[in-house]
Design an enzyme around this catalytic site. Structure first.
Site, PDB file in Angstrom:
ATOM      1  N   LYS A   1       0.854  -1.208   0.000  1.00 21.23           N
ATOM      2  CA  LYS A   1       0.000   0.000   0.000  1.00 21.23           C
ATOM      3  C   LYS A   1       0.878   1.242   0.000  1.00 21.23           C
ATOM      4  O   LYS A   1       2.065   1.182   0.366  1.00 21.23           O
ATOM      5  CB  LYS A   1      -0.922   0.040   1.223  1.00 21.23           C
ATOM      6  CG  LYS A   1      -0.236   0.000   2.598  1.00 21.23           C
ATOM      7  CD  LYS A   1       0.282   1.326   3.135  1.00 21.23           C
ATOM      8  CE  LYS A   1       0.892   1.208   4.521  1.00 21.23           C
ATOM      9  NZ  LYS A   1       1.743   2.349   4.897  1.00 21.23           N
TER      10      LYS A   1
ATOM     11  N   ASP B   1      -2.312  -1.340  10.664  1.00 21.98           N
ATOM     12  CA  ASP B   1      -2.772  -1.282   9.272  1.00 21.98           C
ATOM     13  C   ASP B   1      -3.092  -2.659   8.682  1.00 21.98           C
ATOM     14  O   ASP B   1      -3.378  -2.766   7.489  1.00 21.98           O
ATOM     15  CB  ASP B   1      -1.836  -0.451   8.375  1.00 21.98           C
ATOM     16  CG  ASP B   1      -0.406  -0.962   8.354  1.00 21.98           C
ATOM     17  OD1 ASP B   1      -0.167  -2.018   8.956  1.00 21.98           O
ATOM     18  OD2 ASP B   1       0.446  -0.305   7.744  1.00 21.98           O
TER      19      ASP B   1
HETATM   20  O1  C5P Z   1       0.235  -1.025  15.217  1.00 20.48           O
HETATM   21  P1  C5P Z   1       1.635  -1.283  14.871  1.00 20.48           P
HETATM   22  O2  C5P Z   1       2.188  -2.498  15.571  1.00 20.48           O
HETATM   23  O3  C5P Z   1       1.912  -1.298  13.424  1.00 20.48           O
HETATM   24  O4  C5P Z   1       2.442  -0.051  15.429  1.00 20.48           O
HETATM   25  C1  C5P Z   1       3.831  -0.085  15.659  1.00 20.48           C
HETATM   26  C2  C5P Z   1       4.210   1.100  16.523  1.00 20.48           C
HETATM   27  O5  C5P Z   1       4.062   2.313  15.790  1.00 20.48           O
HETATM   28  C3  C5P Z   1       3.358   1.302  17.757  1.00 20.48           C
HETATM   29  O6  C5P Z   1       3.823   0.537  18.846  1.00 20.48           O
HETATM   30  C4  C5P Z   1       3.494   2.780  17.997  1.00 20.48           C
HETATM   31  O7  C5P Z   1       4.725   3.066  18.627  1.00 20.48           O
HETATM   32  C5  C5P Z   1       3.558   3.355  16.598  1.00 20.48           C
HETATM   33  N1  C5P Z   1       2.235   3.777  16.098  1.00 20.48           N
HETATM   34  C6  C5P Z   1       1.669   4.925  16.618  1.00 20.48           C
HETATM   35  N2  C5P Z   1       0.445   5.327  16.154  1.00 20.48           N
HETATM   36  C7  C5P Z   1      -0.189   4.636  15.189  1.00 20.48           C
HETATM   37  C8  C5P Z   1       0.374   3.467  14.642  1.00 20.48           C
HETATM   38  C9  C5P Z   1       1.597   3.065  15.125  1.00 20.48           C
HETATM   39  O8  C5P Z   1       2.239   5.574  17.496  1.00 20.48           O
HETATM   40  N3  C5P Z   1      -1.365   5.080  14.728  1.00 20.48           N
END
Ligand code: C5P
Length: 292
Positions: free
Chosen positions: A8, A134
């Protein structure tokens, strides 16, 4: 059974602010693109979850979202079903292209089919959101607005395809780091301007509505990204932005021939330059039922 797990880009990413749970509230417009990994799923003896990848740089232990997705699905379904999963990795890692998340979504859908599970959409969405912010987007793919931490999806109708150039520099960016580097951005285009320009295929308006609030923080540490962006614009791109938390930049072109000319003009850049295009949900969506 083999599934394509499409990458994406984020045509738009506004960070609204930090949340008490440590995540950031965002407003984003995702679009599937033709660059894809492929995952194949085969039966294995009960209790065995086997995972292989053709790229030795990809970890194949529990740190890989594919393994976490398989374990989470098996726990949700109960039982000790086994599977052998093979990943052909084409989407660069740490690139803001959602490769790991798309692989995770494909694993959920592929194993549901292999194991004959019929999970309802909300259970599948909850499992996906538990794996990463995502991951839910990739279940449907195509074009979608997302809010919350990126997991609350509003599907958008198919839009005219966009011709794109991707420049993936030879370094990765960590998503948590990119969010920590974020600083509030004064003002910028609205998500509705981006969505409307996409819907009617108004490329000039879309170029003006591209936004990524994570870009400035990442560029502060990696100024070469701004140099690449300027090169893309000088080569005739209508607009160019970082996707997600980087490090890949995408450039918007008028059509495929224009994208190829832009790519040729920046082919000396370190890293990988690719010509690609957006893909509609009917083609990219894992739930659309397309099996390779
Ligand atoms: O959700 P995901 O595991 O992909 O996110 C990885 C890290 O990215 C989270 O632990 C956070 O530190 C950061 N993040 C964030 N806000 C979001 C998505 C991700 O702060 N909307």
């Amino acid at each position: 059974m083999t599934l394509a797990a499409y990458a994406k880009i984020n045509l738009y990413l506004r960070v609204v602010g930090r949340r008490p749970d440590g995540y950031h509230e965002i407003e984003t417009l995702f679009h599937s693109i033709r660059l894809a990994d492929t995952l194949s799923f085969d039966a294995a003896p009960a209790g065995q979850l086997l995972f292989e990848c053709d790229d030795p740089a990809v970890p194949t232990d529990e740190s890989n979202l594919v393994c976490r997705a398989a374990a989470a699905l098996r726990a949700a379904a109960g039982g000790e079903a086994g599977a052998r999963i093979r990943l052909a990795k084409r989407i660069p890692m740490g690139a803001g292209l959602g490769g790991g998340s798309s692989d995770a979504a494909a694993t959920l859908v592929g194993l549901c089919r292999l194991w004959g599970l019929s999970l309802d959409a909300s259970t599948l969405h909850a499992l996906a959101a538990g794996l990463g912010s995502d991951v839910p987007f990739f279940l449907r793919g195509g074009a979608a607005l997302a809010s919350g931490r990126g997991e609350l999806i509003t599907p958008l109708p198919d839009a005219p395809p966009l011709a794109l150039v991707l420049v993936s520099p030879p370094f990765e960016v960590s998503t948590p780091w990119a969010y920590r580097a974020w600083r509030s951005v004064p003002d910028g285009p609205s998500a509705s301007a981006c969505r409307e320009a996409l819907a009617c295929g108004d490329l000039e308006a879309l170029a003006a509505a591209l936004r990524n609030d994570l870009e400035a923080g990442v560029v502060a540490t990696h100024p070469e990204l701004e140099t690449i962006r300027q090169r893309l614009l000088a080569a005739g791109a209508l607009g160019a932005r970082m996707t997600g938390s980087g490090s890949t930049l995408f450039a918007l072109a008028r059509d495929a021939a224009h994208a190829r000319r832009i790519a040729a003009a920046v082919s000396d850049l370190p890293g990988t330059v690719r010509v690609t295009e957006t893909v509609p949900a009917g083609e990219a969506g894992l739930l659309a039922g397309k099996v390779l």
